[in-house]
Structures are given as C-alpha cells and as structure tokens.
Design a protein around this motif. Structure first.
Motif, short mmCIF file in Angstrom:
data_model
loop_
_atom_site.label_atom_id
_atom_site.label_comp_id
_atom_site.label_asym_id
_atom_site.label_seq_id
_atom_site.Cartn_x
_atom_site.Cartn_y
_atom_site.Cartn_z
N ILE A 154 1.51 -17.35 -15.84
CA ILE A 154 0.91 -16.07 -15.51
C ILE A 154 1.33 -15.07 -16.59
CG2 ILE A 154 2.83 -15.46 -13.97
CD1 ILE A 154 0.83 -13.85 -12.30
N GLU A 155 0.40 -14.24 -17.03
CA GLU A 155 0.64 -13.26 -18.09
C GLU A 155 0.27 -11.88 -17.56
OE1 GLU A 155 -1.27 -11.98 -22.42
OE2 GLU A 155 -1.87 -13.85 -21.43
N ASP A 156 1.13 -10.88 -17.84
CA ASP A 156 0.81 -9.53 -17.36
C ASP A 156 0.83 -8.49 -18.47
OD1 ASP A 156 3.48 -9.20 -17.94
OD2 ASP A 156 4.08 -8.56 -15.92
N GLY A 157 0.80 -8.92 -19.73
CA GLY A 157 0.82 -7.97 -20.83
C GLY A 157 2.20 -7.71 -21.38
N THR A 158 3.26 -8.03 -20.60
CA THR A 158 4.63 -7.86 -21.09
C THR A 158 5.28 -9.19 -21.41
OG1 THR A 158 5.71 -7.97 -18.91
CG2 THR A 158 4.82 -5.84 -19.60
N GLY A 159 4.71 -10.29 -20.97
CA GLY A 159 5.29 -11.60 -21.21
C GLY A 159 4.59 -12.68 -20.40
N PHE A 160 5.12 -13.90 -20.54
CA PHE A 160 4.60 -15.05 -19.83
C PHE A 160 5.65 -15.56 -18.85
CE2 PHE A 160 2.13 -15.02 -23.69
CZ PHE A 160 0.87 -15.44 -23.30
N CYS A 161 5.19 -16.11 -17.75
CA CYS A 161 6.09 -16.76 -16.80
C CYS A 161 5.46 -18.08 -16.39
CB CYS A 161 6.31 -15.87 -15.57
SG CYS A 161 7.33 -16.64 -14.28
N ILE A 162 6.21 -19.17 -16.51
CA ILE A 162 5.73 -20.47 -16.07
C ILE A 162 5.69 -20.49 -14.55
CG2 ILE A 162 6.27 -22.93 -16.00
CD1 ILE A 162 7.50 -22.64 -18.76
N VAL A 163 4.66 -21.10 -14.00
CA VAL A 163 4.48 -21.18 -12.55
C VAL A 163 4.50 -22.65 -12.13
CG1 VAL A 163 2.97 -20.69 -10.60
CG2 VAL A 163 3.12 -19.07 -12.51
N ASP A 164 5.38 -22.97 -11.20
CA ASP A 164 5.44 -24.31 -10.62
C ASP A 164 4.77 -24.24 -9.25
OD1 ASP A 164 5.98 -26.76 -9.54
OD2 ASP A 164 8.15 -26.67 -9.79
N PRO A 165 3.58 -24.84 -9.06
CA PRO A 165 2.85 -24.66 -7.79
C PRO A 165 3.37 -25.51 -6.63
CG PRO A 165 1.63 -26.11 -9.25
CD PRO A 165 2.82 -25.64 -10.04
N GLU A 166 4.34 -26.37 -6.87
CA GLU A 166 4.82 -27.25 -5.81
C GLU A 166 5.42 -26.43 -4.67
OE1 GLU A 166 7.75 -31.11 -5.08
OE2 GLU A 166 7.52 -30.26 -7.08
N GLY A 167 4.96 -26.68 -3.46
CA GLY A 167 5.47 -25.98 -2.28
C GLY A 167 4.85 -24.63 -2.02
N ALA A 168 3.87 -24.22 -2.83
CA ALA A 168 3.27 -22.90 -2.65
C ALA A 168 2.11 -22.95 -1.66
CB ALA A 168 2.76 -22.36 -3.99
N GLN A 169 1.89 -21.85 -0.96
CA GLN A 169 0.64 -21.67 -0.24
C GLN A 169 -0.35 -21.09 -1.24
OE1 GLN A 169 0.50 -18.77 2.90
NE2 GLN A 169 -1.60 -19.28 3.45
N VAL A 170 -1.42 -21.81 -1.50
CA VAL A 170 -2.38 -21.40 -2.51
C VAL A 170 -3.66 -20.91 -1.85
CG1 VAL A 170 -3.73 -22.12 -4.52
CG2 VAL A 170 -1.44 -23.07 -4.16
N ILE A 171 -4.05 -19.68 -2.17
CA ILE A 171 -5.34 -19.14 -1.75
C ILE A 171 -6.23 -19.18 -2.99
CG2 ILE A 171 -6.60 -17.14 -0.93
CD1 ILE A 171 -2.95 -17.52 -0.04
#
Length: 302
Positions: A119-136
C-alpha cells in the motif's frame, strides 16, 4: 399464528420441538455475537486515526492509500485470469443429495491467495500480508455456466456450475487497519562487515585519533572496544540506509486479537456497513432469544 400457540408447542413431537428450540437459541446467540463484533469494528474504525506510512507508530494503525503489486510473479485470479492484488474464488456444482433426490449446490473447489502486495500513500510503501485478514473486495462477481471452465457456457441465472470471484484490484484505493511494524535489517553473525570496517579504520590515522581518548598516540584495549562498538552501529546504519524503502514496514494480523481489515470500500462505507450488520445481529438476538424462552415456557410451564 401457530408459533405463538401454547397448544401447538405442547402437541409437536419432541424432536421437532427441540430442533426449533435449538435453532432459536442459535439465532439469538449468533445475533448477539454479530452485534457485539460489528459494533466493536465500527467503533475501532471510527476511533483509530489514519497514520502516514513514513511516520506510522509501531502497533495498531489505520492506513489509507493505493494498492500496488510488488515486483515478481504477478497475482492472477484463476477464474477470470485478471491481474490483481488478492483473490478468493469458489466453484459449486449442482448435484442431487439424500434419499429424496433433492438438488443442491456442492462446493468442488475454492482457494484464497496469500501473496504479499503493498500500500502506498505518498509518503512511503508498506508491505501487506493478507493472511488472516477480513477482506472486503473491490470486485465481487457471481455467474453460472454449463461447463467446468469458468468463462465458457455462461448463463445469467441457471447452469450446472456456479462461480464466485472476489478481487482487490491493482492501483485502486485501499483501506487497511492492522498491526504495523518496522522490519529488522539482518546483520551477519560472523562480523565480516564489522571486521572490514575496522581494517579500514586502522589504515586511516586521522580517524583513529578520534578513539585515542587519553591522547598518548596509542589505542589501548578499552579504546579499541569503543571503536568496535562504533563499527557495529555504523554497519547497522548503512544496512538500513541501503535497504529498499518498501522493505521497511509490514502490515499484518500480528499477535493481537484486534480486527485486521483490508477493504476496497472507504472508511465511511465500512462504518455504515458494520452498523447495518450490528442492526441485523440485534434483530436476530431480539427474535431468537425471546422465541426460545416462549417455547420453553409454553412446553414446560403451562
């Protein structure tokens, strides 16, 4: 109505009575759980402030940005063949069951991706691990077909096979709330980099003078330990500076029991969604629990 008749519940067979009673209790208990869970999630999303990736604190955070694919093999949904960040799919087949030959749906295949994205918000990047997430998801499609191949023999409402595909799309807005942590930069245990830096330091008399605290022109044992401490910290500093920015942070479920949500819907949409779920849970609770109590009273207290 028969359901509110004392005579009716006194006349039905025991197995029918207990089936209805257990069903009503289950509806009430499920409604209570759904109500409490949905209220808690709506409150959490409303209360946790949005963080910027560059300055996000360690711990539970909310991020809002754009979903991006990482370098490497693409994530491709098996049903549609579309590139995406995350997918989940299910294939059901219409089949007969029971002695009566009634027809219903049987799940014959399902899968959910667990590949990393960012995910990128203009200030940096963050790796996302989707395991265990509730995904909409951004996309939630359902369709039918007469062929096991999902994109052939398509029908709108009827068919031997039923397909469902959910996706988070690349380069679309993404909401995320979960456990944020800065990744450690591994340093080799053998100290090769530290030893190389100390050798480099020995060849530079001007730099060595900084560790000659007593000014006697010699670096004694204690002063050399200070140089080793400096070399260790310098190696770690260089490792952090040289690492790619997207490798510095990770969003995951973590060890906490708090909600981990990845959503194609906005924060306001999520809050409305969970409030509606809470109302549905409350309705199930207020319908199921009083019904079970009424049935027990009608059967045993009359």
């Amino acid at each position: 109505m028969q359901l509110f008749s004392v005579e009716y519940w006194n006349s039905v067979p025991d197995n029918t009575f207990w089936a209805w009673c257990v069903g009503a209790l289950a509806a009430g208990a499920g409604g209570l759980y759904w109500f409490l869970r949905s209220v808690q999630r709506a409150r959490t999303i409303s209360d946790v402030p949005t963080s910027r990736i560059r300055s996000a604190p360690q711990g539970y955070v909310e991020l809002i940005g754009t979903g991006r694919a990482l370098q490497g093999p693409p994530i491709v949904s098996p049903l549609s063949g579309q590139h995406c960040l995350w997918y989940s799919y299910q294939i059901d087949e219409r089949s007969s069951y029971g002695n009566s030959g009634e027809r219903g749906w049987k799940t014959i295949e399902r899968a959910t991706s667990d590949a990393l994205f960012s995910i990128e918000d203009g200030t940096g990047f963050c790796i996302v691990d989707p395991e265990g997430a509730q995904v909409i998801p951004h996309v939630d499609r359902r369709w039918y077909g007469n062929s096991r191949e999902p994109l052939t023999g398509l029908r709108i409402r009827r068919g031997r096979y039923r397909f469902r595909e959910q996706r988070l799309e690349q380069d679309w807005p993404l909401y995320a709330i979960g456990e944020f942590r800065t990744l450690g930069i591994p340093i080799p245990d053998n100290g090769v980099e530290v030893a190389a830096l100390l050798r480099e330091l020995k060849r530079d008399p001007q730099r060595m003078k900084a560790f000659d605290r007593d000014g006697d022109g010699q670096v004694d044992k204690g002063e050399w330990e200070l140089a080793r401490y400096w070399a260790n910290r310098e190696v770690r500093r260089r490792a952090v500076e040289d690492a790619p920015p997207e490798a510095h942070s990770l969003l995951s479920r973590g060890s906490a029991q708090r909600a981990y949500i990845l959503s194609g819907k906005s924060e306001d949409e999520l809050v409305r969604r969970y409030r509606l779920h809470a109302l549905a849970g409350l309705a199930a609770l207020l319908a199921g629990l009083p019904m079970a109590i009424w049935m027990l009273l009608a059967r045993f207290a009359a």
